[in-house]
Write an enzyme that holds these catalytic residues in place. Structure first.
Site, PDB file in Angstrom:
ATOM      1  CB  CYS A 185       6.678 -10.706 -11.939  1.00 26.93           C
ATOM      2  SG  CYS A 185       7.800 -11.709 -11.868  1.00 26.93           S
TER       3      CYS A 185
ATOM      4  CG  LEU B 147      -1.967  -1.003   1.543  1.00 28.62           C
ATOM      5  CD1 LEU B 147      -2.944  -0.943   2.680  1.00 28.62           C
ATOM      6  CD2 LEU B 147      -2.797  -1.244  -0.009  1.00 28.62           C
TER       7      LEU B 147
HETATM    8  C1  UDX Z   1       6.751  -9.363  -8.008  1.00 26.52           C
HETATM    9  C2  UDX Z   1       6.209 -10.028  -6.370  1.00 26.52           C
HETATM   10  O1  UDX Z   1       6.675  -9.185  -5.345  1.00 26.52           O
HETATM   11  C3  UDX Z   1       6.517 -11.682  -6.936  1.00 26.52           C
HETATM   12  O2  UDX Z   1       6.000 -12.075  -5.491  1.00 26.52           O
HETATM   13  C4  UDX Z   1       6.363 -12.398  -7.754  1.00 26.52           C
HETATM   14  O3  UDX Z   1       7.298 -13.899  -8.002  1.00 26.52           O
HETATM   15  C5  UDX Z   1       7.467 -11.318  -9.154  1.00 26.52           C
HETATM   16  O4  UDX Z   1       6.941  -9.803  -9.094  1.00 26.52           O
HETATM   17  P1  UDX Z   1       8.664  -8.094  -7.624  1.00 26.52           P
HETATM   18  O5  UDX Z   1       8.560  -7.677  -8.873  1.00 26.52           O
HETATM   19  O6  UDX Z   1      10.812  -8.562  -7.716  1.00 26.52           O
HETATM   20  O7  UDX Z   1       7.909  -9.152  -7.162  1.00 26.52           O
HETATM   21  O8  UDX Z   1       8.541  -6.457  -7.081  1.00 26.52           O
HETATM   22  P2  UDX Z   1       8.032  -6.557  -5.585  1.00 26.52           P
HETATM   23  O9  UDX Z   1       8.506  -5.806  -4.211  1.00 26.52           O
HETATM   24  O10 UDX Z   1       7.222  -7.056  -5.862  1.00 26.52           O
HETATM   25  O11 UDX Z   1       7.162  -4.786  -6.734  1.00 26.52           O
HETATM   26  C6  UDX Z   1       6.907  -4.546  -7.929  1.00 26.52           C
HETATM   27  C7  UDX Z   1       6.821  -3.311  -8.160  1.00 26.52           C
HETATM   28  O12 UDX Z   1       5.467  -2.550  -7.493  1.00 26.52           O
HETATM   29  C8  UDX Z   1       8.141  -2.061  -8.116  1.00 26.52           C
HETATM   30  O13 UDX Z   1       8.130  -1.234  -9.497  1.00 26.52           O
HETATM   31  C9  UDX Z   1       7.204  -1.379  -6.584  1.00 26.52           C
HETATM   32  O14 UDX Z   1       7.879   0.378  -6.718  1.00 26.52           O
HETATM   33  C10 UDX Z   1       5.936  -1.385  -6.965  1.00 26.52           C
HETATM   34  N1  UDX Z   1       5.525  -1.378  -5.655  1.00 26.52           N
HETATM   35  C11 UDX Z   1       4.974  -2.316  -5.175  1.00 26.52           C
HETATM   36  C12 UDX Z   1       4.929   0.067  -5.328  1.00 26.52           C
HETATM   37  O15 UDX Z   1       4.699   0.762  -6.239  1.00 26.52           O
HETATM   38  N2  UDX Z   1       4.529   0.164  -3.899  1.00 26.52           N
HETATM   39  C13 UDX Z   1       4.553  -1.100  -3.284  1.00 26.52           C
HETATM   40  O16 UDX Z   1       3.607  -1.218  -1.904  1.00 26.52           O
HETATM   41  C14 UDX Z   1       4.885  -1.880  -3.418  1.00 26.52           C
END
Ligand code: UDX
Length: 435
Positions: free
Chosen positions: A259, A249
């Site tokens: 992903c 959040l």
């Molecule tokens: C994600 C999934 O979390 C993981 O379970 C799956 O296997 C692969 O994809 P990842 O892409 O490595 O992992 O990163 P993650 O930490 O999930 O963040 C993804 C994106 O969302 C990033 O750009 C991050 O900055 C963004 N994000 C994440 C937000 O903007 N807000 C958040 O609260 C969480």
């Protein structure tokens, strides 16, 4: 382990740490040679040591020879890439199917073939068909076992997962999988056994739900800005409700990475093809794309309506911290938008610079955070690397032309920034006038 990319390498190294004998196979000869020398092809905290110690213990090895690795193996994991197909957004499964064909040739005795790559619903059936057709005599089961690894904390995610999902109805295959994961089974990690198709869908549903959660809070952040509310308090206020949960959040410039963008798109395509359009997912995809394209406006607004002729410092290029991965990073939309608006852009990222160099043109590459700030009219922080969390504000002011910060990750305190004399803008939080 077929495919020594992110998922294959981390999973292979972690299984070997569990005491399993693992051979990682990749067609990229150079990558295999480097891995054999102990050089990591990706940046992932802790991976080099894990690989090195298991190579030394002779539980982990690398090869380009798929046949030799598969022959005699109890389980073969397909962990090759499934990029978005150019043009239509469907997952490109050619690498998965090519691996299946090669595995078929090498099967020897009962083998569990596991799809670890994120693959659309029905791919397991197709892998089974390919192998069966090539080797009608082979004794095998095809299992789906999706990964839930986050870049930057992939090893911990593998070693201490919230759950393991295993899709197969074959008891024999279940037994092999349970044995492989016995270390986690012993620490009472929930193992969810499902049908293969269900397991394939679990992966997409999980990533899409998280992408939706982020997009929801990003939209609430926009509303907060208009009505003078604070999105971080909203996130905390709703997140403490156990039904909602506090994670994912954090409002920001939009999600990126290898992903979420790819998987949301692939699920939307699969659903359309099945005649059940997922309208929430389609909307999430559109909102996130628009957000990344439009958010440079925030920088422009903070610079008084124009960045023409101005110098903008950008800290953080990767889609999130602790990775060198630039795939679908918001920086790839924001920086070109600032350049089109006439700005000179100075950039620094702790790990992402070499990947970024192939993707960004005409920027000034700097060696550290402070060099980026020289003569800058404004600074925007795009990725929340720890080293950007406690910059020396006085030193920053002495380097910058004007003390303006647009913090796209809300890592600074608005009042403290105002106190330090910065014009400070963030995401979904009320502005505080500089003192
Ligand atoms: C994600 C999934 O979390 C993981 O379970 C799956 O296997 C692969 O994809 P990842 O892409 O490595 O992992 O990163 P993650 O930490 O999930 O963040 C993804 C994106 O969302 C990033 O750009 C991050 O900055 C963004 N994000 C994440 C937000 O903007 N807000 C958040 O609260 C969480």
């Amino acid at each position: 382990m077929i495919g020594a990319g992110y998922v294959g390498l981390v999973s292979g190294a972690c299984f070997s740490e569990f005491g399993v004998n693992v051979t990682c196979v990749d067609t990229d000869k150079d990558k295999i040679e480097r891995l054999t020398r102990g050089e990591m092809p990706i940046y992932e905290p802790g991976l080099d040591n894990l690989v090195l110690s298991n190579v030394r213990a002779k539980r982990l090895s690398f090869t380009t020879d798929l046949k030799a690795a598969v022959t005699g193996a109890e389980a073969v994991f397909i962990a090759v890439g499934t990029p978005s197909r150019r043009g239509d957004g469907h997952a490109d499964l050619s690498y998965v199917y090519a691996a299946a064909r090669e595995i078929a040739e090498a099967l020897d005795g009962y083998t569990v073939v596991v799809t670890k790559s994120t693959v659309p619903v029905g791919t397991g059936d197709e892998v089974e068909r390919i192998i069966r057709e090539a080797r009608p005599d082979a004794d095998f089961d095809v299992v789906s076992n999706p990964e839930f690894l986050r870049e930057g904390s992939a090893i911990n995610d593998f070693m201490r997962p919230d759950r393991i999902v295993i899709g197969t109805e074959s008891e024999r295959a279940q037994e092999v999988m349970r044995h492989l994961y016995r270390v986690l089974y012993l620490i009472e990690t929930p193992i969810v056994f499902t049908s293969r198709t269900t397991s394939e869908l679990v992966k997409y549903a999980a990533n899409t739900f998280l992408a939706t959660k982020i997009t929801f809070i990003n939209e609430i952040a926009d509303l907060c800005e208009k009505v003078g509310a604070d999105v971080q308090d909203v996130a905390r206020g709703i997140g403490l409700d156990g039904r909602i949960g506090r994670k994912f959040l954090h409002a920001g410039p939009g999600y990126g990475g290898s992903c979420f963008p790819k998987d949301t798109l692939a699920l939307a395509k699969t659903a359309r093809a099945a005649g059940i359009p997922l309208r929430i997912v389609e909307t999430v995809i559109d909102i996130n794309d628009e957000r990344k394209k439009g958010i440079a406006e925030k920088v422009v607004a903070a610079c008084g309506g124009s960045v023409a002729g101005k110098t903008i410092a950008v800290l953080g290029l990767t889609f999130k911290p602790n990775t060198d991965d630039m795939r679908d990073a918001p920086s790839l939309d924001i920086i070109p938008a600032l350049q089109r608006a006439g700005a000179t852009v100075r950039v620094f990222d702790p790990e992402g610079m070499s990947q970024a160099k192939a993707l960004l043109n005409g920027v000034v590459w700097c060696d550290d955070a402070y060099e980026t700030l020289i003569e800058a009219d404004a600074l925007t922080i795009l990725t929340e690397w720890n080293e950007f969390r406690a910059l020396d504000l006085e030193r920053m002011k002495s380097l910058m032309k004007s003390p303006v910060m647009i913090d796209m990750r809300n890592i600074y305190d608005s009042s403290a920034m105002a106190e330090a004399g910065f014009r400070y803008a963030s995401i979904g939080r009320p502005p505080v006038k500089p003192r």
